[in-house]
Structure formats: structure tokens, C-alpha cells
Design a protein around this motif. Structure first.
Motif, PDB file in Angstrom:
ATOM      1  N   PRO A   1     -26.655   7.280   5.099  1.00  0.00           N
ATOM      2  CA  PRO A   1     -25.576   6.749   5.948  1.00  0.00           C
ATOM      3  C   PRO A   1     -24.631   5.891   5.119  1.00  0.00           C
ATOM      4  O   PRO A   1     -25.048   5.174   4.221  1.00  0.00           O
ATOM      5  N   THR A   2     -23.335   5.962   5.422  1.00  0.00           N
ATOM      6  CA  THR A   2     -22.346   5.263   4.610  1.00  0.00           C
ATOM      7  C   THR A   2     -22.113   3.827   5.060  1.00  0.00           C
ATOM      8  O   THR A   2     -21.627   3.008   4.296  1.00  0.00           O
ATOM      9  N   GLU A   3     -22.468   3.497   6.284  1.00  0.00           N
ATOM     10  CA  GLU A   3     -22.201   2.148   6.788  1.00  0.00           C
ATOM     11  C   GLU A   3     -23.434   1.547   7.458  1.00  0.00           C
ATOM     12  O   GLU A   3     -23.339   0.828   8.443  1.00  0.00           O
ATOM     13  N   GLY A   4     -24.608   1.846   6.927  1.00  0.00           N
ATOM     14  CA  GLY A   4     -25.825   1.316   7.526  1.00  0.00           C
ATOM     15  C   GLY A   4     -26.147   2.030   8.830  1.00  0.00           C
ATOM     16  O   GLY A   4     -25.560   3.049   9.173  1.00  0.00           O
ATOM     17  N   ILE A   5     -27.067   1.471   9.590  1.00  0.00           N
ATOM     18  CA  ILE A   5     -27.515   2.147  10.815  1.00  0.00           C
ATOM     19  C   ILE A   5     -26.936   1.514  12.073  1.00  0.00           C
ATOM     20  O   ILE A   5     -27.299   1.893  13.182  1.00  0.00           O
ATOM     21  N   GLY A   6     -26.043   0.548  11.917  1.00  0.00           N
ATOM     22  CA  GLY A   6     -25.378  -0.041  13.085  1.00  0.00           C
ATOM     23  C   GLY A   6     -26.360  -0.711  14.018  1.00  0.00           C
ATOM     24  O   GLY A   6     -27.227  -1.479  13.580  1.00  0.00           O
ATOM     25  N   ASP A   7     -26.246  -0.422  15.326  1.00  0.00           N
ATOM     26  CA  ASP A   7     -27.117  -1.064  16.294  1.00  0.00           C
ATOM     27  C   ASP A   7     -28.347  -0.222  16.611  1.00  0.00           C
ATOM     28  O   ASP A   7     -29.079  -0.510  17.559  1.00  0.00           O
ATOM     29  N   ALA A   8     -28.592   0.822  15.830  1.00  0.00           N
ATOM     30  CA  ALA A   8     -29.800   1.620  16.011  1.00  0.00           C
ATOM     31  C   ALA A   8     -30.982   0.865  15.397  1.00  0.00           C
ATOM     32  O   ALA A   8     -30.825  -0.132  14.697  1.00  0.00           O
ATOM     33  N   SER A   9     -32.178   1.345  15.677  1.00  0.00           N
ATOM     34  CA  SER A   9     -33.375   0.712  15.143  1.00  0.00           C
ATOM     35  C   SER A   9     -34.132   1.689  14.261  1.00  0.00           C
ATOM     36  O   SER A   9     -33.886   2.904  14.272  1.00  0.00           O
ATOM     37  N   VAL A  10     -35.061   1.149  13.476  1.00  0.00           N
ATOM     38  CA  VAL A  10     -35.900   1.954  12.604  1.00  0.00           C
ATOM     39  C   VAL A  10     -37.344   1.546  12.826  1.00  0.00           C
ATOM     40  O   VAL A  10     -37.639   0.377  13.097  1.00  0.00           O
ATOM     41  N   VAL A  11     -38.248   2.506  12.747  1.00  0.00           N
ATOM     42  CA  VAL A  11     -39.671   2.211  12.849  1.00  0.00           C
ATOM     43  C   VAL A  11     -40.355   2.728  11.592  1.00  0.00           C
ATOM     44  O   VAL A  11     -39.997   3.778  11.058  1.00  0.00           O
ATOM     45  N   ILE A  12     -41.318   1.957  11.096  1.00  0.00           N
ATOM     46  CA  ILE A  12     -42.066   2.326   9.897  1.00  0.00           C
ATOM     47  C   ILE A  12     -43.523   2.515  10.302  1.00  0.00           C
ATOM     48  O   ILE A  12     -44.151   1.603  10.848  1.00  0.00           O
ATOM     49  N   LEU A  13     -44.051   3.706  10.037  1.00  0.00           N
ATOM     50  CA  LEU A  13     -45.412   4.049  10.442  1.00  0.00           C
ATOM     51  C   LEU A  13     -46.229   4.480   9.231  1.00  0.00           C
ATOM     52  O   LEU A  13     -45.693   5.064   8.276  1.00  0.00           O
TER      53      LEU A  13
ATOM     54  N   ALA B   1     -38.534  11.163  24.879  1.00  0.00           N
ATOM     55  CA  ALA B   1     -37.081  11.047  24.717  1.00  0.00           C
ATOM     56  C   ALA B   1     -36.551   9.781  25.377  1.00  0.00           C
ATOM     57  O   ALA B   1     -35.690   9.084  24.812  1.00  0.00           O
ATOM     58  N   ALA B   2     -37.080   9.444  26.567  1.00  0.00           N
ATOM     59  CA  ALA B   2     -36.606   8.256  27.283  1.00  0.00           C
ATOM     60  C   ALA B   2     -36.980   6.986  26.536  1.00  0.00           C
ATOM     61  O   ALA B   2     -36.174   6.043  26.430  1.00  0.00           O
ATOM     62  N   LYS B   3     -38.196   6.927  26.021  1.00  0.00           N
ATOM     63  CA  LYS B   3     -38.630   5.712  25.318  1.00  0.00           C
ATOM     64  C   LYS B   3     -37.862   5.526  24.019  1.00  0.00           C
ATOM     65  O   LYS B   3     -37.460   4.405  23.671  1.00  0.00           O
ATOM     66  N   LEU B   4     -37.641   6.607  23.282  1.00  0.00           N
ATOM     67  CA  LEU B   4     -36.871   6.498  22.038  1.00  0.00           C
ATOM     68  C   LEU B   4     -35.439   6.069  22.319  1.00  0.00           C
ATOM     69  O   LEU B   4     -34.844   5.312  21.546  1.00  0.00           O
ATOM     70  N   ALA B   5     -34.873   6.533  23.423  1.00  0.00           N
ATOM     71  CA  ALA B   5     -33.520   6.117  23.801  1.00  0.00           C
ATOM     72  C   ALA B   5     -33.501   4.626  24.129  1.00  0.00           C
ATOM     73  O   ALA B   5     -32.556   3.914  23.765  1.00  0.00           O
ATOM     74  N   THR B   6     -34.541   4.157  24.816  1.00  0.00           N
ATOM     75  CA  THR B   6     -34.626   2.727  25.150  1.00  0.00           C
ATOM     76  C   THR B   6     -34.744   1.875  23.889  1.00  0.00           C
ATOM     77  O   THR B   6     -34.117   0.813  23.779  1.00  0.00           O
ATOM     78  N   LEU B   7     -35.542   2.350  22.935  1.00  0.00           N
ATOM     79  CA  LEU B   7     -35.732   1.607  21.689  1.00  0.00           C
ATOM     80  C   LEU B   7     -34.571   1.789  20.710  1.00  0.00           C
ATOM     81  O   LEU B   7     -34.509   1.080  19.705  1.00  0.00           O
ATOM     82  N   ARG B   8     -33.660   2.738  20.985  1.00  0.00           N
ATOM     83  CA  ARG B   8     -32.519   3.058  20.119  1.00  0.00           C
ATOM     84  C   ARG B   8     -32.973   3.439  18.701  1.00  0.00           C
ATOM     85  O   ARG B   8     -32.363   3.065  17.712  1.00  0.00           O
ATOM     86  N   THR B   9     -34.061   4.180  18.629  1.00  0.00           N
ATOM     87  CA  THR B   9     -34.639   4.533  17.332  1.00  0.00           C
ATOM     88  C   THR B   9     -33.920   5.727  16.726  1.00  0.00           C
ATOM     89  O   THR B   9     -33.930   6.815  17.296  1.00  0.00           O
ATOM     90  N   GLN B  10     -33.293   5.515  15.588  1.00  0.00           N
ATOM     91  CA  GLN B  10     -32.615   6.602  14.895  1.00  0.00           C
ATOM     92  C   GLN B  10     -33.442   7.144  13.738  1.00  0.00           C
ATOM     93  O   GLN B  10     -33.496   8.349  13.512  1.00  0.00           O
TER      94      GLN B  10
END
Length: 215
Positions: free
Chosen positions: A27-39, A106-115
Motif C-alpha cells: 500500500p502506498t499510504e498505509g492502511i488508513g482506518d482499517a485494522s490488521v490482525v497477527i496470528l 463476513a459480518a464480523k470482519l466488517a465490524t472489525l474493519r480487518t483488511q
């Protein structure tokens, strides 16, 4: 890109580390307001990726760039139970399409805004040990005498998945090794090589270059 690092300090052992990075769609400008999860990957029978290492990488990213929202591993696993348990978790990016057809997922990932989801696979193991130490109690008090040494190797690979494109977009691998010492003249003095910590910093720094707009 291959990087080699070496670090030594007065009260710690020496550590050498290498980092190999392959990024396909940064990504050229970071991930914005999305979130990331590390597993951590834990489907292998002979080892598991340590939860404390996963926590270390997440904290490293969040502390260096407070604009990145890192969802805790346990929080994510509880929210998406049972789809990310070791026996049911997707092993390949193409599995995401089928997974996202499940409405609760899909609903939970949308709630968490996980990209982005980052899978980390690997472990830290003790490789060798040598020396001896004896401890006892005598008329002058207790004490230990001797010298011991041992090595540790860390090997981890981080794979970045993009939920939006249903694809793998980057991969980072790191290896670190170091020798720790325990001299004892009355009192044992451990000189510990921070092998796992060095691997955590290496992975975290490379992930920041992918996720953050500040790097």
C-alpha cells in the motif's frame, strides 16, 4: 531484499539476524482506518508459533505507529470462533473466498474493519549447551562455581493476506541466532542473548514498512 544484522551488549550475548522480504502489492499510504490482525500458525504437530512472539510483534507495530490498529490475537480468535482454530483455519489465500461466504465471518470482519491478516509461522529452539556448574552450602555460606553456555535459534516467516483482494500480498522471513552464557563465581550471572526479541524487532520493522505511511 536480504538484510543481515548483528548486535552485542555488555550484559547480553551476541545475536546475528537475517531478514528476507518479498512484497508483491505494498500500500502506498498505509492502511488508513482499517485494522490488521497477527496470528500464529499452530497446525504443525512438532511445534507451535509462540503466543508471546505474536504479542511482541503486534506491540512493536502498535508502539511504533499508533495510527495502526492491531487486533489482539485472542480477541480475534474469540470473535471468529471456530473458523480460525488450528484445525479449521485457512491455509491458503484461495481459501478466503469460501470463508467469506460465511455470513457471520463476513459480518464480523466488517465490524472489525480487518483488511490485512498476517500469519506468522515458526519458533525459537535451543540448539546446544555446554559447561557445568556446581552449587553448595559451606561454612562460609552458599555459592555456585562453574560456567555454562547455550545457543538459541529463531526462525519465523510472516505471510500477509489481503482480505479485500483475497490474495497474498507479501512475505517476510527472519532468522536469528545467539549464544548465552552463565558464569558463576559464588553468584550465577546470566548473560542472555535476546534471540527471540531480535527476531520480533526484525519482523516488526519490516511489517511497519508495509503497513505504515510513516516508513
Amino acid at each position: 531484499m536480504l538484510l543481515a544484522l548483528a548486535a552485542c551488549a555488555a550484559l547480553t550475548g551476541c545475536v546475528t539476524a537475517t531478514v528476507d522480504e518479498m512484497v508483491f502489492n505494498e500500500p502506498t499510504e498505509g492502511i488508513g482506518d482499517a485494522s490488521v490482525v497477527i496470528l500464529g500458525r499452530r497446525h504443525a504437530s512438532d511445534y507451535e508459533t509462540e503466543p508471546d512472539f505474536i504479542d511482541c510483534v503486534g506491540k512493536h507495530i502498535a508502539n511504533r505507529d499508533q495510527g495502526i490498529e492491531v487486533i489482539g490475537e485472542l480477541e480475534f480468535l474469540n470473535a471468529l470462533y471456530p473458523w480460525f482454530e488450528p484445525r479449521t483455519a485457512p491455509l491458503y489465500p484461495q481459501d478466503l473466498e469460501k470463508l467469506l461466504q460465511q455470513p457471520p465471518v463476513a459480518a464480523k470482519l466488517a465490524t472489525l474493519r480487518t483488511q490485512y491478516m498476517i500469519w506468522i509461522d515458526g519458533s525459537t529452539v535451543r540448539t546446544d549447551s555446554a559447561g557445568s556448574m556446581t552449587c553448595g552450602i559451606g561454612p562460609g555460606g552458599a555459592g555456585c562455581f562453574g560456567f555454562g553456555t547455550w545457543g538459541n535459534d529463531s526462525n519465523y516467516e510472516a505471510t500477509i493476506w489481503d482480505f479485500t483482494n483475497r490474495a497474498e500480498v507479501g512475505r517476510i522471513s527472519t532468522s536469528a541466532s545467539g549464544q548465552s552464557y552463565m558464569p558463576a563465581v559464588v553468584v550465577p550471572i546470566p548473560i542472555i542473548a535476546p534471540v527471540q526479541g531480535t527476531a520480533c524487532d526484525s519482523v516488526g520493522d519490516q511489517l511497519l514498512q508495509f503497513l505504515s505511511s510513516e516508513y
